[in-house]
Structure formats: structure tokens, C-alpha cells
Design a protein around this motif. Sequence first.
Motif, PDB file in Angstrom:
ATOM      1  N   LEU A   2       0.868  -1.174   0.000  1.00 32.98           N
ATOM      2  CA  LEU A   2       0.000   0.000   0.000  1.00 32.98           C
ATOM      3  C   LEU A   2       0.902   1.220   0.000  1.00 32.98           C
ATOM      4  CD1 LEU A   2      -2.937   1.030   0.135  1.00 32.98           C
ATOM      5  CD2 LEU A   2      -2.627   1.273   2.608  1.00 32.98           C
ATOM      6  N   ARG A   3       0.947   1.869  -1.134  1.00 31.03           N
ATOM      7  CA  ARG A   3       1.721   3.090  -1.251  1.00 31.03           C
ATOM      8  C   ARG A   3       0.824   4.262  -0.875  1.00 31.03           C
ATOM      9  NH1 ARG A   3       6.903   5.124  -1.226  1.00 31.03           N
ATOM     10  NH2 ARG A   3       6.914   7.162  -2.238  1.00 31.03           N
ATOM     11  N   MET A   4       1.268   5.041   0.093  1.00 25.71           N
ATOM     12  CA  MET A   4       0.466   6.156   0.597  1.00 25.71           C
ATOM     13  C   MET A   4       1.204   7.461   0.339  1.00 25.71           C
ATOM     14  SD  MET A   4      -0.829   4.447   4.181  1.00 25.71           S
ATOM     15  CE  MET A   4       0.804   4.454   4.900  1.00 25.71           C
ATOM     16  N   ASN A   5       0.619   8.304  -0.472  1.00 27.62           N
ATOM     17  CA  ASN A   5       1.184   9.619  -0.792  1.00 27.62           C
ATOM     18  C   ASN A   5       0.311  10.726  -0.234  1.00 27.62           C
ATOM     19  OD1 ASN A   5       3.269   8.409  -2.321  1.00 27.62           O
ATOM     20  ND2 ASN A   5       2.004   8.426  -4.180  1.00 27.62           N
ATOM     21  N   SER A   6       0.867  11.905  -0.160  1.00 26.46           N
ATOM     22  CA  SER A   6       0.118  13.079   0.305  1.00 26.46           C
ATOM     23  C   SER A   6      -0.600  12.800   1.621  1.00 26.46           C
ATOM     24  CB  SER A   6      -0.893  13.526  -0.762  1.00 26.46           C
ATOM     25  OG  SER A   6      -0.245  13.797  -1.986  1.00 26.46           O
ATOM     26  N   LEU A   7       0.135  12.249   2.545  1.00 24.75           N
ATOM     27  CA  LEU A   7      -0.468  11.833   3.805  1.00 24.75           C
ATOM     28  C   LEU A   7      -0.957  13.024   4.614  1.00 24.75           C
ATOM     29  CD1 LEU A   7       1.953   8.934   4.658  1.00 24.75           C
ATOM     30  CD2 LEU A   7      -0.536   8.742   4.530  1.00 24.75           C
ATOM     31  N   LYS A   8      -2.079  12.794   5.298  1.00 26.97           N
ATOM     32  CA  LYS A   8      -2.710  13.817   6.123  1.00 26.97           C
ATOM     33  C   LYS A   8      -2.761  13.329   7.567  1.00 26.97           C
ATOM     34  CE  LYS A   8      -5.848  14.767   2.249  1.00 26.97           C
ATOM     35  NZ  LYS A   8      -7.275  14.846   1.839  1.00 26.97           N
ATOM     36  N   SER A   9      -2.966  14.254   8.473  1.00 26.07           N
ATOM     37  CA  SER A   9      -3.031  13.859   9.890  1.00 26.07           C
ATOM     38  C   SER A   9      -4.163  12.859  10.125  1.00 26.07           C
ATOM     39  CB  SER A   9      -3.212  15.096  10.764  1.00 26.07           C
ATOM     40  OG  SER A   9      -4.387  15.807  10.388  1.00 26.07           O
ATOM     41  N   GLU A  10      -5.235  12.988   9.365  1.00 25.44           N
ATOM     42  CA  GLU A  10      -6.366  12.070   9.545  1.00 25.44           C
ATOM     43  C   GLU A  10      -6.093  10.659   9.025  1.00 25.44           C
ATOM     44  OE1 GLU A  10      -6.434  15.123   8.133  1.00 25.44           O
ATOM     45  OE2 GLU A  10      -7.837  15.181   6.425  1.00 25.44           O
ATOM     46  N   ASP A  11      -4.941  10.456   8.399  1.00 22.82           N
ATOM     47  CA  ASP A  11      -4.548   9.102   7.993  1.00 22.82           C
ATOM     48  C   ASP A  11      -3.871   8.354   9.131  1.00 22.82           C
ATOM     49  OD1 ASP A  11      -3.600  10.521   4.837  1.00 22.82           O
ATOM     50  OD2 ASP A  11      -5.401   9.336   5.257  1.00 22.82           O
ATOM     51  N   THR A  12      -3.623   9.036  10.224  1.00 22.22           N
ATOM     52  CA  THR A  12      -3.001   8.399  11.384  1.00 22.22           C
ATOM     53  C   THR A  12      -3.899   7.289  11.917  1.00 22.22           C
ATOM     54  OG1 THR A  12      -1.781  10.380  12.036  1.00 22.22           O
ATOM     55  CG2 THR A  12      -2.230   8.754  13.757  1.00 22.22           C
ATOM     56  N   ALA A  13      -3.345   6.080  11.997  1.00 18.85           N
ATOM     57  CA  ALA A  13      -4.125   4.924  12.431  1.00 18.85           C
ATOM     58  C   ALA A  13      -3.226   3.702  12.470  1.00 18.85           C
ATOM     59  CB  ALA A  13      -5.284   4.672  11.465  1.00 18.85           C
ATOM     60  N   VAL A  14      -3.753   2.641  13.036  1.00 15.58           N
ATOM     61  CA  VAL A  14      -3.131   1.331  12.894  1.00 15.58           C
ATOM     62  C   VAL A  14      -3.707   0.706  11.630  1.00 15.58           C
ATOM     63  CG1 VAL A  14      -2.804  -0.956  13.881  1.00 15.58           C
ATOM     64  CG2 VAL A  14      -2.830   1.064  15.369  1.00 15.58           C
ATOM     65  N   TYR A  15      -2.832   0.293  10.745  1.00 17.63           N
ATOM     66  CA  TYR A  15      -3.239  -0.287   9.478  1.00 17.63           C
ATOM     67  C   TYR A  15      -3.106  -1.805   9.532  1.00 17.63           C
ATOM     68  CZ  TYR A  15      -3.526   4.283   7.275  1.00 17.63           C
ATOM     69  OH  TYR A  15      -3.895   5.558   6.943  1.00 17.63           O
ATOM     70  N   TYR A  16      -4.168  -2.470   9.100  1.00 18.43           N
ATOM     71  CA  TYR A  16      -4.208  -3.922   9.091  1.00 18.43           C
ATOM     72  C   TYR A  16      -4.404  -4.429   7.668  1.00 18.43           C
ATOM     73  CZ  TYR A  16      -5.370  -3.316  14.058  1.00 18.43           C
ATOM     74  OH  TYR A  16      -5.370  -2.962  15.390  1.00 18.43           O
ATOM     75  N   CYS A  17      -3.713  -5.504   7.338  1.00 17.06           N
ATOM     76  CA  CYS A  17      -4.045  -6.194   6.100  1.00 17.06           C
ATOM     77  C   CYS A  17      -4.880  -7.422   6.454  1.00 17.06           C
ATOM     78  CB  CYS A  17      -2.802  -6.571   5.301  1.00 17.06           C
ATOM     79  SG  CYS A  17      -1.609  -7.627   6.129  1.00 17.06           S
ATOM     80  N   ALA A  18      -5.770  -7.756   5.567  1.00 18.29           N
ATOM     81  CA  ALA A  18      -6.684  -8.859   5.804  1.00 18.29           C
ATOM     82  C   ALA A  18      -6.930  -9.608   4.509  1.00 18.29           C
ATOM     83  CB  ALA A  18      -8.005  -8.344   6.360  1.00 18.29           C
ATOM     84  N   GLY A  19      -7.226 -10.890   4.625  1.00 18.41           N
ATOM     85  CA  GLY A  19      -7.445 -11.710   3.444  1.00 18.41           C
ATOM     86  C   GLY A  19      -8.722 -12.506   3.516  1.00 18.41           C
ATOM     87  N   SER A  20      -9.235 -12.831   2.350  1.00 12.35           N
ATOM     88  CA  SER A  20     -10.474 -13.587   2.285  1.00 12.35           C
ATOM     89  C   SER A  20     -10.556 -14.358   0.986  1.00 12.35           C
ATOM     90  CB  SER A  20     -11.673 -12.640   2.387  1.00 12.35           C
ATOM     91  OG  SER A  20     -12.884 -13.336   2.213  1.00 12.35           O
ATOM     92  N   THR A  21     -11.194 -15.523   1.073  1.00 11.66           N
ATOM     93  CA  THR A  21     -11.491 -16.302  -0.126  1.00 11.66           C
ATOM     94  C   THR A  21     -12.975 -16.247  -0.461  1.00 11.66           C
ATOM     95  OG1 THR A  21     -11.791 -18.302   1.193  1.00 11.66           O
ATOM     96  CG2 THR A  21      -9.596 -17.920   0.304  1.00 11.66           C
ATOM     97  N   ARG A  22     -13.750 -15.555   0.359  1.00  6.53           N
ATOM     98  CA  ARG A  22     -15.202 -15.610   0.165  1.00  6.53           C
ATOM     99  C   ARG A  22     -15.868 -14.278  -0.154  1.00  6.53           C
ATOM    100  NH1 ARG A  22     -18.083 -14.941   5.315  1.00  6.53           N
ATOM    101  NH2 ARG A  22     -16.601 -14.333   6.952  1.00  6.53           N
ATOM    102  N   VAL A  23     -15.082 -13.197  -0.190  1.00  5.66           N
ATOM    103  CA  VAL A  23     -15.730 -11.927  -0.530  1.00  5.66           C
ATOM    104  C   VAL A  23     -16.140 -11.935  -1.997  1.00  5.66           C
ATOM    105  CG1 VAL A  23     -14.522 -10.582   1.209  1.00  5.66           C
ATOM    106  CG2 VAL A  23     -13.540 -10.785  -1.079  1.00  5.66           C
ATOM    107  N   ILE A  24     -17.191 -11.218  -2.276  1.00  6.23           N
ATOM    108  CA  ILE A  24     -17.627 -10.985  -3.651  1.00  6.23           C
ATOM    109  C   ILE A  24     -17.664  -9.476  -3.865  1.00  6.23           C
ATOM    110  CG2 ILE A  24     -18.913 -13.141  -3.831  1.00  6.23           C
ATOM    111  CD1 ILE A  24     -21.470 -11.602  -3.186  1.00  6.23           C
TER     112      ILE A  24
END
Length: 125
Positions: free
Chosen positions: A80-102
Motif C-alpha cells: 500500500l503506497r500512501m502519498n500526500s499523507l494527512k493527519s487524519e490518515d493516522t491509524a493502525v493499518y491492518y491487512c486482511a485476506g479472504s477467499t469468500r468476498v464478492i
Amino acid sequence: VQLQASGGGLVQPGGSLRLSCEVSGRTLSSYTIAWFRQALGKEREFVAGFFRSGSNTFYADSVKGRFTISRENAKNTVYLRMNSLKSEDTAVYYCAGSTRVIMTTRRNQLYYDDWGQGTLVTVSS
């Protein structure tokens, strides 16, 4: 299946950062990967995702045009390339995976079964 997120840190407003999510136990071609984030005191929200087949990517409106999700199949890793970051982008970022989403559920965290440990992104001067 294990997901290992990394790349977080402290960055100034307007700066850039690249997060990585290394997947083990499943190939990306059979797996939809998404990034979610949770700011302090707020609910976790969808950020960006990569549908398992083809090159279908999808983004939250708040990051569209600033963030780019990509993958490197040889390394079984999503970025995940993040450019032009803002203060409101401050957070804990999680990656998640699924085989069942549509297509209609791809932004819904309830449909993601495998989660990484999270990496903290702080945007501050």
C-alpha cells in the motif's frame, strides 16, 4: 494462513510511506487482500483492496488518488503506497485476506477471515 504487515512509522504531513503485507500459506491469486485502518477512538474502516483475480483494485473515497495498492506475486506480498499523507490518515493499518468476498462485500471487514497484526502510521509534524 499468516499475514505479516510492516512499514509503518512517523511521517510528516504531505509525505509518503509504503506498507507491506506478506502472505504465507496461500497464494495471492486465490485470495482477496484488503487494507483496513483504525484510528484511536474510531471504528476500523476499509482503505483499499485487491480482488483475487485479475487486476481489480478498489479504494475508499477518502484515499482515492493518494493511495495505491499493488502486489508482487513472486514475493506473495501486497503493498500500500500512501502519498500526500494527512493527519487524519493516522491509524493502525491492518491487512486482511479472504477467499469468500464478492464484489458487493469486498469493503466489509466481516467477510475477511485472516488478519495481520497491524502496523502504526503516524502523520504528524
